[in-house]
Design an enzyme around this catalytic site. Sequence first.
Site, PDB file in Angstrom:
ATOM      1  N   GLY A   1       0.783  -1.241   0.000  1.00  0.00           N
ATOM      2  CA  GLY A   1       0.000   0.000   0.000  1.00  0.00           C
ATOM      3  C   GLY A   1       0.813   1.290   0.000  1.00  0.00           C
ATOM      4  O   GLY A   1       0.323   2.320   0.463  1.00  0.00           O
TER       5      GLY A   1
ATOM      6  N   ASN B   1       1.483   3.028  -2.598  1.00  0.00           N
ATOM      7  CA  ASN B   1       0.750   3.944  -3.488  1.00  0.00           C
ATOM      8  C   ASN B   1      -0.480   4.515  -2.783  1.00  0.00           C
ATOM      9  O   ASN B   1      -0.780   5.696  -2.920  1.00  0.00           O
ATOM     10  CB  ASN B   1       0.360   3.249  -4.791  1.00  0.00           C
ATOM     11  CG  ASN B   1       1.513   3.210  -5.770  1.00  0.00           C
ATOM     12  OD1 ASN B   1       1.859   4.212  -6.368  1.00  0.00           O
ATOM     13  ND2 ASN B   1       2.138   2.044  -5.896  1.00  0.00           N
TER      14      ASN B   1
ATOM     15  N   MET C   1      -3.783  -7.091  -7.223  1.00  0.00           N
ATOM     16  CA  MET C   1      -3.163  -8.088  -8.089  1.00  0.00           C
ATOM     17  C   MET C   1      -4.178  -9.097  -8.625  1.00  0.00           C
ATOM     18  O   MET C   1      -4.022 -10.314  -8.489  1.00  0.00           O
ATOM     19  CB  MET C   1      -2.014  -8.789  -7.336  1.00  0.00           C
ATOM     20  CG  MET C   1      -0.954  -7.828  -6.840  1.00  0.00           C
ATOM     21  SD  MET C   1      -0.344  -6.666  -8.090  1.00  0.00           S
ATOM     22  CE  MET C   1       0.897  -7.672  -8.856  1.00  0.00           C
TER      23      MET C   1
ATOM     24  N   ILE D   1      -6.946  -9.609 -12.145  1.00  0.00           N
ATOM     25  CA  ILE D   1      -7.457  -9.084 -13.411  1.00  0.00           C
ATOM     26  C   ILE D   1      -8.966  -8.924 -13.271  1.00  0.00           C
ATOM     27  O   ILE D   1      -9.641  -9.809 -12.753  1.00  0.00           O
ATOM     28  CB  ILE D   1      -7.079 -10.024 -14.569  1.00  0.00           C
ATOM     29  CG1 ILE D   1      -5.550  -9.970 -14.742  1.00  0.00           C
ATOM     30  CG2 ILE D   1      -7.788  -9.628 -15.854  1.00  0.00           C
ATOM     31  CD1 ILE D   1      -5.009 -10.971 -15.721  1.00  0.00           C
ATOM     32  N   LEU D   2      -9.475  -7.767 -13.690  1.00  0.00           N
ATOM     33  CA  LEU D   2     -10.904  -7.501 -13.538  1.00  0.00           C
ATOM     34  C   LEU D   2     -11.685  -8.165 -14.668  1.00  0.00           C
ATOM     35  O   LEU D   2     -11.225  -8.234 -15.805  1.00  0.00           O
ATOM     36  CB  LEU D   2     -11.163  -5.994 -13.559  1.00  0.00           C
ATOM     37  CG  LEU D   2     -10.387  -5.131 -12.565  1.00  0.00           C
ATOM     38  CD1 LEU D   2     -10.886  -3.687 -12.636  1.00  0.00           C
ATOM     39  CD2 LEU D   2     -10.504  -5.654 -11.137  1.00  0.00           C
TER      40      LEU D   2
ATOM     41  N   ASN E   1      -5.392   2.287 -13.144  1.00  0.00           N
ATOM     42  CA  ASN E   1      -4.406   1.320 -12.662  1.00  0.00           C
ATOM     43  C   ASN E   1      -3.017   1.911 -12.798  1.00  0.00           C
ATOM     44  O   ASN E   1      -2.769   2.712 -13.700  1.00  0.00           O
ATOM     45  CB  ASN E   1      -4.489   0.035 -13.499  1.00  0.00           C
ATOM     46  CG  ASN E   1      -3.524  -1.036 -13.031  1.00  0.00           C
ATOM     47  OD1 ASN E   1      -3.406  -1.296 -11.829  1.00  0.00           O
ATOM     48  ND2 ASN E   1      -2.812  -1.663 -13.956  1.00  0.00           N
TER      49      ASN E   1
ATOM     50  N   HIS F   1       0.877   0.689 -13.408  1.00  0.00           N
ATOM     51  CA  HIS F   1       1.639  -0.493 -13.841  1.00  0.00           C
ATOM     52  C   HIS F   1       3.128  -0.145 -13.842  1.00  0.00           C
ATOM     53  O   HIS F   1       3.521   0.913 -14.357  1.00  0.00           O
ATOM     54  CB  HIS F   1       1.184  -0.928 -15.238  1.00  0.00           C
ATOM     55  CG  HIS F   1       1.879  -2.162 -15.700  1.00  0.00           C
ATOM     56  ND1 HIS F   1       1.566  -3.416 -15.200  1.00  0.00           N
ATOM     57  CD2 HIS F   1       2.907  -2.347 -16.570  1.00  0.00           C
ATOM     58  CE1 HIS F   1       2.359  -4.306 -15.759  1.00  0.00           C
ATOM     59  NE2 HIS F   1       3.186  -3.691 -16.589  1.00  0.00           N
TER      60      HIS F   1
HETATM   61  C1  GAR Z   1       3.217  -1.204  -7.478  1.00  0.00           C
HETATM   62  O1  GAR Z   1       4.570  -1.135  -7.801  1.00  0.00           O
HETATM   63  C2  GAR Z   1       2.377  -1.329  -8.730  1.00  0.00           C
HETATM   64  O2  GAR Z   1       2.974  -0.758  -9.846  1.00  0.00           O
HETATM   65  C3  GAR Z   1       2.282  -2.826  -8.876  1.00  0.00           C
HETATM   66  O3  GAR Z   1       2.186  -3.325  -7.571  1.00  0.00           O
HETATM   67  C4  GAR Z   1       2.908  -2.476  -6.702  1.00  0.00           C
HETATM   68  C5  GAR Z   1       2.080  -2.224  -5.454  1.00  0.00           C
HETATM   69  O4  GAR Z   1       2.831  -1.582  -4.490  1.00  0.00           O
HETATM   70  N1  GAR Z   1       1.147  -3.171  -9.651  1.00  0.00           N
HETATM   71  C6  GAR Z   1       1.155  -4.127 -10.574  1.00  0.00           C
HETATM   72  O5  GAR Z   1       2.127  -4.800 -10.825  1.00  0.00           O
HETATM   73  C7  GAR Z   1      -0.173  -4.315 -11.298  1.00  0.00           C
HETATM   74  N2  GAR Z   1       0.009  -5.133 -12.459  1.00  0.00           N
HETATM   75  P1  GAR Z   1       2.134  -0.905  -3.234  1.00  0.00           P
HETATM   76  O6  GAR Z   1       1.207  -1.955  -2.620  1.00  0.00           O
HETATM   77  O7  GAR Z   1       3.275  -0.588  -2.318  1.00  0.00           O
HETATM   78  O8  GAR Z   1       1.387   0.305  -3.716  1.00  0.00           O
END
Ligand code: GAR
Length: 206
Positions: free
Chosen positions: A17, A19, A95, A97-98, A112, A114
Site C-alpha cells: 500500500g 501507493n 493483483m 485481473i478484472l 491502474n 503499472h
Molecule cells: C506497485 O509497484 C504497482 O505498480 C504494482 O504493484 C505495486 C504495489 O505496491 N502493480 C502491478 O504490478 C499491477 N500489475 P504498493 O502496494 O506498495 O502500492
Amino acid sequence: MTAKVNCRLGVLVSGSGTNLQAIIDHIESGGIAATIACVISNKPDAYALTRAANHGIPVVIHENRNFSDRNEYDKATVEILRKHDVELVVLAGFMRILTDTMVNAFPNAIMNIHPALLPSFPGLHAQQQALDYGVRYSGCTVHFVDNGTDTGPIILQSVVPVEQDDTEESLSAKIQKEEHRVFPAAIKLFAEGKIQVNGRRVRISP
Ligand code: GAR
C-alpha cells in the site's frame, strides 16, 4: 468532463500500500480534492489495510477465496463500491485481473498503475521482464482499465533509466518513487475534470 466537488475514490489493494499512502498524503495535504470512501483488499493481511485504518478510512476485506467465480467476486465488488458512492476506482497494487462486470460498471473510471512503460511488459513481474529484455529505460504507467490486461488508454507515464547493475529490487524502488508522484497527479486530473478520453487517446486540459 466537469470537476467533481469532492471526488469519491474506492481504492483496491492487495499488498503493502505505498501507493495508497502517497494518495492519502496528497489528499491530506490538500493537493487533491477527493475523499477515499473505502479501501477494499482481497488479502486480509495486506499492510495497506493498516495504513487506511491509521487514517480513519473505512476498510473492507473482500477475499476472493470466498467466491467460486471471478464474475461473482467482481459483482460483489461493484456492490461495495456503489454502496460507498464511488466515482473513481483506483487499483493501487490490486493483483487481480478484472472481469467485464467490473470494467463495464465503471467505464473510463478505473485507474491502474503499472510498473513499466506500457505497452511494453504488461502482466506480472514487469520490472524483471524489462531487465531480461535489456531495455535502457523503464518506468511506470497510469492508465484507465479496459477489457484487456494493461491495455487501456494511457493517462500519464514516467521514465526511469535502467543501470547495468540494477536488480529487480533496485529497479522496482526507482519506479515506485515515480509511481508515488504520477498516480496522485492522475487522480488529481480526474477529480478536477481535466481528463477526456477519445478512443485510445487521453486529452488533458491545461
Ligand atoms: C506497485 O509497484 C504497482 O505498480 C504494482 O504493484 C505495486 C504495489 O505496491 N502493480 C502491478 O504490478 C499491477 N500489475 P504498493 O502496494 O506498495 O502500492
